[in-house]
Design a protein around this motif. Structure first.
Motif, PDB file in Angstrom:
ATOM      1  N   PHE A 296       0.841  -1.203   0.000  1.00  9.09           N
ATOM      2  CA  PHE A 296       0.000   0.000   0.000  1.00  9.09           C
ATOM      3  C   PHE A 296       0.872   1.248   0.000  1.00  9.09           C
ATOM      4  O   PHE A 296       1.715   1.418   0.890  1.00  9.09           O
ATOM      5  CB  PHE A 296      -0.889   0.036   1.249  1.00  9.09           C
ATOM      6  CG  PHE A 296      -2.350  -0.224   0.982  1.00  9.09           C
ATOM      7  CD1 PHE A 296      -3.153   0.756   0.413  1.00  9.09           C
ATOM      8  CD2 PHE A 296      -2.910  -1.442   1.297  1.00  9.09           C
ATOM      9  CE1 PHE A 296      -4.501   0.522   0.166  1.00  9.09           C
ATOM     10  CE2 PHE A 296      -4.252  -1.689   1.063  1.00  9.09           C
ATOM     11  CZ  PHE A 296      -5.057  -0.709   0.490  1.00  9.09           C
ATOM     12  N   ASP A 297       0.684   2.114  -0.997  1.00  9.39           N
ATOM     13  CA  ASP A 297       1.292   3.436  -0.911  1.00  9.39           C
ATOM     14  C   ASP A 297       0.570   4.200   0.198  1.00  9.39           C
ATOM     15  O   ASP A 297      -0.611   3.961   0.463  1.00  9.39           O
ATOM     16  CB  ASP A 297       1.150   4.170  -2.245  1.00  9.39           C
ATOM     17  CG  ASP A 297       1.882   5.510  -2.239  1.00  9.39           C
ATOM     18  OD1 ASP A 297       2.969   5.569  -1.660  1.00  9.39           O
ATOM     19  OD2 ASP A 297       1.351   6.474  -2.807  1.00  9.39           O
ATOM     20  N   ARG A 298       1.260   5.103   0.855  1.00 11.58           N
ATOM     21  CA  ARG A 298       0.624   5.847   1.948  1.00 11.58           C
ATOM     22  C   ARG A 298      -0.286   6.954   1.431  1.00 11.58           C
ATOM     23  O   ARG A 298      -1.431   7.094   1.863  1.00 11.58           O
ATOM     24  CB  ARG A 298       1.689   6.445   2.869  1.00 11.58           C
ATOM     25  CG  ARG A 298       1.057   7.243   3.998  1.00 11.58           C
ATOM     26  CD  ARG A 298       2.055   7.778   4.982  1.00 11.58           C
ATOM     27  NE  ARG A 298       1.376   8.614   5.960  1.00 11.58           N
ATOM     28  CZ  ARG A 298       1.454   8.456   7.267  1.00 11.58           C
ATOM     29  NH1 ARG A 298       2.160   7.478   7.765  1.00 11.58           N
ATOM     30  NH2 ARG A 298       0.816   9.270   8.079  1.00 11.58           N
ATOM     31  N   LEU A 299       0.211   7.775   0.508  1.00 11.77           N
ATOM     32  CA  LEU A 299      -0.557   8.913  -0.002  1.00 11.77           C
ATOM     33  C   LEU A 299      -1.288   8.505  -1.271  1.00 11.77           C
ATOM     34  O   LEU A 299      -0.693   8.408  -2.340  1.00 11.77           O
ATOM     35  CB  LEU A 299       0.378  10.099  -0.257  1.00 11.77           C
ATOM     36  CG  LEU A 299       1.156  10.600   0.966  1.00 11.77           C
ATOM     37  CD1 LEU A 299       2.099  11.722   0.577  1.00 11.77           C
ATOM     38  CD2 LEU A 299       0.197  11.056   2.062  1.00 11.77           C
ATOM     39  N   LEU A 300      -2.581   8.254  -1.141  1.00  5.19           N
ATOM     40  CA  LEU A 300      -3.396   7.775  -2.256  1.00  5.19           C
ATOM     41  C   LEU A 300      -4.645   8.645  -2.414  1.00  5.19           C
ATOM     42  O   LEU A 300      -5.140   9.213  -1.441  1.00  5.19           O
ATOM     43  CB  LEU A 300      -3.846   6.331  -1.999  1.00  5.19           C
ATOM     44  CG  LEU A 300      -2.779   5.241  -2.049  1.00  5.19           C
ATOM     45  CD1 LEU A 300      -3.315   3.956  -1.431  1.00  5.19           C
ATOM     46  CD2 LEU A 300      -2.338   4.992  -3.485  1.00  5.19           C
ATOM     47  N   PRO A 301      -5.164   8.745  -3.640  1.00 11.72           N
ATOM     48  CA  PRO A 301      -6.442   9.444  -3.825  1.00 11.72           C
ATOM     49  C   PRO A 301      -7.600   8.637  -3.239  1.00 11.72           C
ATOM     50  O   PRO A 301      -7.518   7.418  -3.121  1.00 11.72           O
ATOM     51  CB  PRO A 301      -6.556   9.565  -5.349  1.00 11.72           C
ATOM     52  CG  PRO A 301      -5.678   8.499  -5.901  1.00 11.72           C
ATOM     53  CD  PRO A 301      -4.568   8.317  -4.914  1.00 11.72           C
ATOM     54  N   GLU A 302      -8.652   9.337  -2.856  1.00  9.90           N
ATOM     55  CA  GLU A 302      -9.914   8.765  -2.342  1.00  9.90           C
ATOM     56  C   GLU A 302      -9.810   8.216  -0.912  1.00  9.90           C
ATOM     57  O   GLU A 302     -10.740   8.347  -0.132  1.00  9.90           O
ATOM     58  CB  GLU A 302     -10.472   7.701  -3.294  1.00  9.90           C
ATOM     59  CG  GLU A 302     -10.817   8.272  -4.671  1.00  9.90           C
ATOM     60  CD  GLU A 302     -11.620   7.312  -5.508  1.00  9.90           C
ATOM     61  OE1 GLU A 302     -12.352   6.467  -4.942  1.00  9.90           O
ATOM     62  OE2 GLU A 302     -11.529   7.416  -6.749  1.00  9.90           O
ATOM     63  N   MET A 303      -8.681   7.582  -0.578  1.00 12.33           N
ATOM     64  CA  MET A 303      -8.469   7.120   0.794  1.00 12.33           C
ATOM     65  C   MET A 303      -6.981   6.867   0.976  1.00 12.33           C
ATOM     66  O   MET A 303      -6.361   6.183   0.170  1.00 12.33           O
ATOM     67  CB  MET A 303      -9.257   5.838   1.090  1.00 12.33           C
ATOM     68  CG  MET A 303      -9.003   5.292   2.491  1.00 12.33           C
ATOM     69  SD  MET A 303      -9.884   3.732   2.813  1.00 12.33           S
ATOM     70  CE  MET A 303     -11.579   4.319   2.837  1.00 12.33           C
ATOM     71  N   ASP A 304      -6.400   7.420   2.044  1.00 13.00           N
ATOM     72  CA  ASP A 304      -4.964   7.230   2.233  1.00 13.00           C
ATOM     73  C   ASP A 304      -4.670   5.803   2.684  1.00 13.00           C
ATOM     74  O   ASP A 304      -5.543   5.101   3.214  1.00 13.00           O
ATOM     75  CB  ASP A 304      -4.411   8.231   3.250  1.00 13.00           C
ATOM     76  CG  ASP A 304      -4.925   7.966   4.658  1.00 13.00           C
ATOM     77  OD1 ASP A 304      -4.255   7.231   5.399  1.00 13.00           O
ATOM     78  OD2 ASP A 304      -6.000   8.500   4.991  1.00 13.00           O
ATOM     79  N   GLY A 305      -3.429   5.378   2.449  1.00 13.73           N
ATOM     80  CA  GLY A 305      -3.050   4.004   2.727  1.00 13.73           C
ATOM     81  C   GLY A 305      -3.186   3.595   4.175  1.00 13.73           C
ATOM     82  O   GLY A 305      -3.597   2.472   4.482  1.00 13.73           O
TER      83      GLY A 305
END
Length: 221
Positions: free
Chosen positions: A45-54
């Motif tokens: 999981f990347d930490r900084l993600l669109p729609e919901m952070d990791g």
């Protein structure tokens, strides 16, 4: 689960070369849905993600009583950031930029696969009648000295340090050229071909093998 297309492609390619089956998603909600509806050996999981952070996604996965090993990737390397990710339920935490070889070793350790062999600080390597002296960078096959270009030497050294194991093209791109992306060229294949012309072609016994679609391995067998 990674929204940066280049990073996602690079990881996916490296894992597929190593024989893994990979699914990718580009946002946190989609990753959460996959993680809670399918069975995986491990999740990145990347930490900084669109729609919901990791981190939020990982927390919800753990609240759903899913214990699949999870590694969080992030550009945030502060201690507080790492603690937050681990407290959310992640099993490991890797800061960008990272080595694919390290990511893969951590994945294999988490999913209880055989770990990559430790590289010992030895000064001399040998396989069959091939000998490599690391202090002088002298390479011999039997009684014949092999004249290798610098990158050919580095490729051979890396293969010999990982004798009998798969060394993927992605690993070579990182280790030899320092690339953390796919240059979309035949760079690795060209250099390995030149190396084999010197190490194997003049001799009866082939040592460097091509693992089709994955990479290379060197062994006496």
């Amino acid at each position: 689960v990674e929204d940066d297309e280049e990073t996602s492609h690079f990881i996916q390619r490296g894992l597929k070369e190593a024989g893994d089956i990979v699914e990718t998603r580009a946002n946190g909600k989609a990753g959460l849905l996959e993680a809670t509806t399918k069975n995986f050996d491990a999740i990145i999981f990347d930490r900084l993600l669109p729609e919901m952070d990791g981190v939020s996604a990982v927390k919800l996965i753990r609240e759903a009583k899913i214990d699949t090993p999870i590694i969080i990737l992030t550009a945030l390397g502060g201690i507080d950031d790492r603690v937050e990710g681990l407290e959310a339920g992640a099993d490991d935490y890797l800061v960008k930029p990272f080595s694919f070889a390290e990511l893969y070793a951590r994945l294999r350790a988490l999913s209880r696969r055989k770990p990559i062999a430790d590289i010992e600080p030895v000064t001399s390597l040998s396989i069959a009648d091939l000998r490599l002296e690391r202090t002088t960078q002298k390479v011999m096959r039997g009684n014949i000295k092999l004249e290798l270009m610098p990158r050919e030497y580095k490729i051979l050294e890396y293969l010999m340090l990982n004798e009998g194991q798969l060394v993927t093209r992605t690993m070579l791109l990182e280790k030899i050229w320092g690339y953390h992306f796919d240059p979309k060229t035949s760079l690795v294949q060209t250099h390995v071909s030149r190396l084999r012309n010197k190490v194997d072609k003049p001799f009866d016994h082939e040592l460097i093998k091509t693992i089709r679609g994955s990479g290379y391995a060197i062994s006496a067998d």
